[in-house]
Design an enzyme around this catalytic site. Structure first.
Site, PDB file in Angstrom:
ATOM      1  N   THR A  47       5.027 -11.691 -29.190  1.00 25.34           N
ATOM      2  CA  THR A  47       3.981 -12.086 -28.466  1.00 25.34           C
ATOM      3  C   THR A  47       4.241 -11.321 -27.525  1.00 25.34           C
ATOM      4  O   THR A  47       4.926 -10.245 -26.575  1.00 25.34           O
ATOM      5  CB  THR A  47       4.778 -13.257 -28.213  1.00 25.34           C
ATOM      6  OG1 THR A  47       5.364 -14.692 -28.970  1.00 25.34           O
ATOM      7  CG2 THR A  47       4.245 -13.652 -26.495  1.00 25.34           C
ATOM      8  N   LYS A  90      -0.692  -4.919 -14.239  1.00 24.41           N
ATOM      9  CA  LYS A  90      -0.090  -4.091 -16.219  1.00 24.41           C
ATOM     10  C   LYS A  90      -0.996  -2.780 -16.277  1.00 24.41           C
ATOM     11  O   LYS A  90      -2.287  -2.979 -15.171  1.00 24.41           O
ATOM     12  CB  LYS A  90      -0.618  -5.536 -16.613  1.00 24.41           C
ATOM     13  CG  LYS A  90      -0.423  -4.698 -18.731  1.00 24.41           C
ATOM     14  CD  LYS A  90      -0.954  -5.568 -18.574  1.00 24.41           C
ATOM     15  CE  LYS A  90      -2.210  -5.892 -19.107  1.00 24.41           C
ATOM     16  NZ  LYS A  90      -2.640  -6.712 -20.190  1.00 24.41           N
ATOM     17  N   ARG A  98      -8.317 -14.668 -23.040  1.00 27.27           N
ATOM     18  CA  ARG A  98      -8.444 -15.685 -23.392  1.00 27.27           C
ATOM     19  C   ARG A  98      -9.495 -16.067 -24.099  1.00 27.27           C
ATOM     20  O   ARG A  98     -10.294 -15.842 -23.516  1.00 27.27           O
ATOM     21  CB  ARG A  98      -7.522 -16.531 -23.364  1.00 27.27           C
ATOM     22  CG  ARG A  98      -6.201 -16.581 -22.571  1.00 27.27           C
ATOM     23  CD  ARG A  98      -5.422 -16.946 -22.260  1.00 27.27           C
ATOM     24  NE  ARG A  98      -3.538 -16.451 -22.432  1.00 27.27           N
ATOM     25  CZ  ARG A  98      -2.811 -16.995 -21.994  1.00 27.27           C
ATOM     26  NH1 ARG A  98      -2.752 -18.405 -22.947  1.00 27.27           N
ATOM     27  NH2 ARG A  98      -1.491 -16.714 -21.854  1.00 27.27           N
ATOM     28  N   GLU A 108      -1.308 -17.300 -30.695  1.00 28.79           N
ATOM     29  CA  GLU A 108      -1.841 -19.120 -30.581  1.00 28.79           C
ATOM     30  C   GLU A 108      -2.166 -19.514 -29.186  1.00 28.79           C
ATOM     31  O   GLU A 108      -2.532 -20.540 -29.170  1.00 28.79           O
ATOM     32  CB  GLU A 108      -0.490 -19.918 -31.600  1.00 28.79           C
ATOM     33  CG  GLU A 108       1.165 -19.476 -30.414  1.00 28.79           C
ATOM     34  CD  GLU A 108       1.574 -19.147 -29.122  1.00 28.79           C
ATOM     35  OE1 GLU A 108       0.378 -21.017 -28.368  1.00 28.79           O
ATOM     36  OE2 GLU A 108       1.062 -18.515 -28.460  1.00 28.79           O
ATOM     37  N   SER A 109      -1.631 -19.016 -28.393  1.00 28.85           N
ATOM     38  CA  SER A 109      -2.286 -18.574 -27.045  1.00 28.85           C
ATOM     39  C   SER A 109      -3.385 -18.201 -26.658  1.00 28.85           C
ATOM     40  O   SER A 109      -3.474 -18.354 -25.201  1.00 28.85           O
ATOM     41  CB  SER A 109      -1.290 -18.593 -25.571  1.00 28.85           C
ATOM     42  OG  SER A 109      -1.076 -16.363 -26.320  1.00 28.85           O
ATOM     43  N   SER A 157      -3.576 -13.316 -15.389  1.00 29.93           N
ATOM     44  CA  SER A 157      -4.522 -13.836 -16.392  1.00 29.93           C
ATOM     45  C   SER A 157      -4.445 -15.472 -16.306  1.00 29.93           C
ATOM     46  O   SER A 157      -4.858 -15.729 -14.957  1.00 29.93           O
ATOM     47  CB  SER A 157      -3.297 -13.785 -17.526  1.00 29.93           C
ATOM     48  OG  SER A 157      -4.400 -13.981 -18.557  1.00 29.93           O
TER      49      SER A 157
HETATM   50  C1  VG1 Z   1       2.223 -15.618 -22.800  1.00 27.65           C
HETATM   51  C2  VG1 Z   1       1.867 -16.054 -24.615  1.00 27.65           C
HETATM   52  C3  VG1 Z   1       1.193 -14.655 -24.845  1.00 27.65           C
HETATM   53  C4  VG1 Z   1       0.597 -13.941 -24.151  1.00 27.65           C
HETATM   54  C5  VG1 Z   1       0.694 -13.799 -22.494  1.00 27.65           C
HETATM   55  C6  VG1 Z   1      -0.366 -12.370 -22.008  1.00 27.65           C
HETATM   56  O1  VG1 Z   1       3.126 -15.147 -22.595  1.00 27.65           O
HETATM   57  O2  VG1 Z   1       2.437 -16.910 -25.310  1.00 27.65           O
HETATM   58  O3  VG1 Z   1       0.434 -15.518 -26.562  1.00 27.65           O
HETATM   59  O4  VG1 Z   1       0.337 -12.704 -25.075  1.00 27.65           O
HETATM   60  O5  VG1 Z   1       1.303 -15.521 -22.016  1.00 27.65           O
HETATM   61  O6  VG1 Z   1      -1.248 -13.936 -22.162  1.00 27.65           O
HETATM   62  P1  VG1 Z   1       4.769 -15.867 -22.169  1.00 27.65           P
HETATM   63  O7  VG1 Z   1       5.683 -14.989 -22.145  1.00 27.65           O
HETATM   64  O8  VG1 Z   1       4.855 -16.405 -21.155  1.00 27.65           O
HETATM   65  O9  VG1 Z   1       4.396 -16.819 -23.948  1.00 27.65           O
HETATM   66  V1  VG1 Z   1      -2.068 -13.714 -20.549  1.00 27.65           V
HETATM   67  O10 VG1 Z   1      -4.073 -14.177 -20.978  1.00 27.65           O
HETATM   68  O11 VG1 Z   1      -1.830 -14.244 -19.863  1.00 27.65           O
HETATM   69  O12 VG1 Z   1      -2.327 -12.417 -20.229  1.00 27.65           O
HETATM   70 CO    CO Z   2      -5.319 -13.751 -19.792  1.00 25.67          CO
END
Ligand code: VG1
Ligand code: CO
Length: 559
Positions: free
Chosen positions: A360, A141, A298, A380-381, A128
């Protein structure tokens, strides 16, 4: 020959020898918030990737005759890993694999292809928004037939399987040429190399009014920039925004995907999307700016000299959803992850919509979407999405915003300010403390958890604590429970402090502190979020004993 399955020769062995390779379990293959994410050198250890893929295939037990989808964000190791997965899928008797050209599919496009082609599931290769390259991050994944990330019951079973694995199956064959669309055979498996953009672009055309968007973008009066951050969305954005919607050629910036994202952090926020931020906050700024992350799920939305908080973005889209044809009939309901601000809750309560609060991670929205309980959801991310796929979707969010702007004819900032005037403003910020010593981070959480019970009824920073808990989610669709999803301190009047440990980091522990307050009075909507939330953040840091326990004075990233 009889049809005795036990004696049947593995069909893949008809033309290529299936090789069973002895292996030993790795202890660290438990998937996190979004699949297994590790540094590239970790993935490069002998049999590391193969072990995890075999564990997934064992748990997935792909039905005879079914297809799998394979694609990733084009980062370093993507191409090699795609070949490994193709060989292993064939050796494990998967009938058909659809793979994006060059092994590439954005995460939302992979979800779209799984659904559109009726596949049994798919492997998505991505870390990501984490940096890529030989010393960067990689990830794997698995998504199920609904196109969404496998739920916890599945990922827990995979984790168990990785700890008992003694062998995996592969084929002794050369790499397939994935650079061009076409069909190949690998043992008894049919492999189709597909255009990574086509299915996805067709879906977008069904959801949005492309004529109206073309009038906006090709009309010359409205200017936008889309920052692909040298990640996977470049080709998608060029095809959709520039080719199909007629936006000028300079619309997409950093549009060439690179295996190391040009050395950058493909994370669309104010810190890392600096090229876009400079344009949008500089002189003669365009009307609209957006960026997406490494794997395209995102989004960051900007107006001229104006940043739209992701939580607000979800609320604005929910309030204006019927302006886009795909959502003209209204929303069944909405959902947000627990740490996401409660801005969308305000919209839901005003519109009389069900509103769900999930842990989350996108996998928790899957059941609600499948059951038709919600139409829109977000985190929020910088994640927003809908029932059109089962992942968050960066470009979709951009097209949705453009649809709203085209219909409302107002600048982004005015639209958001009107939204606040109507629903109130949820001031919001998140502090991330990355690469903490794991012990120290766990100490912070343990200490806080021990204190929660005593907080309700007390006053902190002038606010009264209404409740405090360790968030547990009860899935209303399948009845499952997920515990320890973040610590919440809830104040009277809607303010909140939330603490959680990241499940995507690859070094030490990352602590996230989320702080929110609610302001109904439009006369107090003009503060900088950092200023408005300073007192509450001070409370949050003191409660956590952050400096004492971690030695950190400043967060690594503020969003
Ligand atoms: C982070 C974000 C979460 C999101 C995840 C995957 O997870 O906070 O909201 O779903 O990344 O996003 P964590 O556990 O690090 O807080 V993506 O675009 O990275 O697949
Ligand atoms: Co991503």
């Amino acid at each position: 020959m009889t049809g005795n399955a036990a004696n049947a020769v593995n069909p893949a062995s008809r033309t290529h020898a299936v090789r069973t390779v002895a292996t030993r379990p790795y202890p660290d293959q438990t998937p996190g918030t979004s699949g297994l994410r590790k540094r590239v050198p970790v993935f490069r250890q002998p049999h590391y990737l193969e072990n995890f893929v075999q564990a997934v295939l064992d748990v997935a037990a792909v039905p005879a005759g079914s297809a799998l989808v394979v694609g990733g964000d084009g980062r370093y190791l993507n191409a090699e890993a795609a070949q490994v997965i193709l060989r292993m899928a064939a050796a494990n008797g998967v009938a058909r694999v659809l793979v994006g050209r060059d092994g590439v599919l954005s995460t939302p496009a992979a979800s779209c292809v799984i659904r559109a082609r009726g596949a049994a599931g798919g492997f998505i290769l991505s870390a990501s928004h984490n940096p890529g390259g030989p010393e960067g991050d990689f990830g794997v994944k698995y998504n199920l037939a609904n196109g969404g990330p496998a739920p916890e019951a599945f990922t827990n079973a995979v984790a168990r399987r990785t700890r008992e694995l003694t062998e995996y199956r592969t084929l002794d064959v050369a790499d397939l040429p994935l650079g061009r669309e076409g069909t190949h055979t690998l043992g008894a498996t049919r492999v189709d190399v597909i255009d990574p953009v086509a299915d996805y672009a067709a879906l977008m055309e069904r959801l949005f009014d492309f004529d109206a968007l073309r009038a906006l973008l090709a009309g010359g009066r409205f200017r936008m920039r889309f920052d692909a951050m040298h990640a996977v969305t470049g080709p998608y954005a060029r095809e959709i925004l520039e080719r199909r919607l007629g936006a000028p050629a300079e619309t997409v910036i950093n549009g060439e995907p690179l295996p190391d994202f040009g050395g950058g952090h493909p994370d669309p926020n104010l810190t890392y999307a600096h090229d876009l931020v400079e344009l949008m906050f500089g002189g003669d700024a365009p009307d609209f700016g957006a960026a997406s992350d490494g794997d395209g799920d995102r989004n960051m939305i900007l107006g001229r000299r104006f940043f739209v908080t992701p939580s607000d973005s979800l609320a604005v889209l929910a309030a204006n959803a019927t302006l886009a044809p795909g959502y003209a009939r209204g929303l069944a309901g909405v959902a947000r992850s627990m740490p996401t601000s409660q801005a969308v809750d305000q919209v839901a309560s005003r519109l009389g919509l069900p509103c769900y609060e999930t842990p989350t991670g996108w996998k928790f929205f899957g059941n609600l979407l499948d059951a038709g309980r919600i139409t829109l959801c977000g985190e929020e991310s910088f994640g927003t999405g809908s029932d059109h796929v089962r992942e968050k979707d960066g470009l979709w969010a951009v097209l949705f915003w453009l649809s709203v702007l085209a219909r409302r004819g107002e600048p982004v900032e005015r639209l958001v300010r009107e939204h606040w005037a109507r629903f109130g403003r949820n001031y919001y910020t998140r502090y991330d403390y990355e690469a903490l010593a794991t012990d120290a981070a766990q100490g912070v959480m343990r200490q806080l958890r021990d204190r929660l019970g005593a907080l309700p009824g007390t006053a902190l920073g002038g606010l009264r604590v209404a409740a405090a808990d360790d968030f547990a989610y009860h899935d209303p669709v399948d009845g499952s429970t997920s515990e320890h999803q973040g610590l919440r301190v809830l104040f009277e009047g809607g303010a909140r402090i939330i603490y959680r440990l990241s499940g995507t980091g690859t070094e030490g522990a990352t602590l996230r502190i989320y702080v929110e307050s609610y302001e109904l009075d439009p006369a107090r909507h003009d503060l900088d979020a950092q200023v408005a939330l300073r007192p509450l953040m001070d409370v949050a840091l003191a409660l956590a004993e952050l400096r004492e326990r971690t030695g950190r004075e400043q967060p690594t990233v503020i969003t």
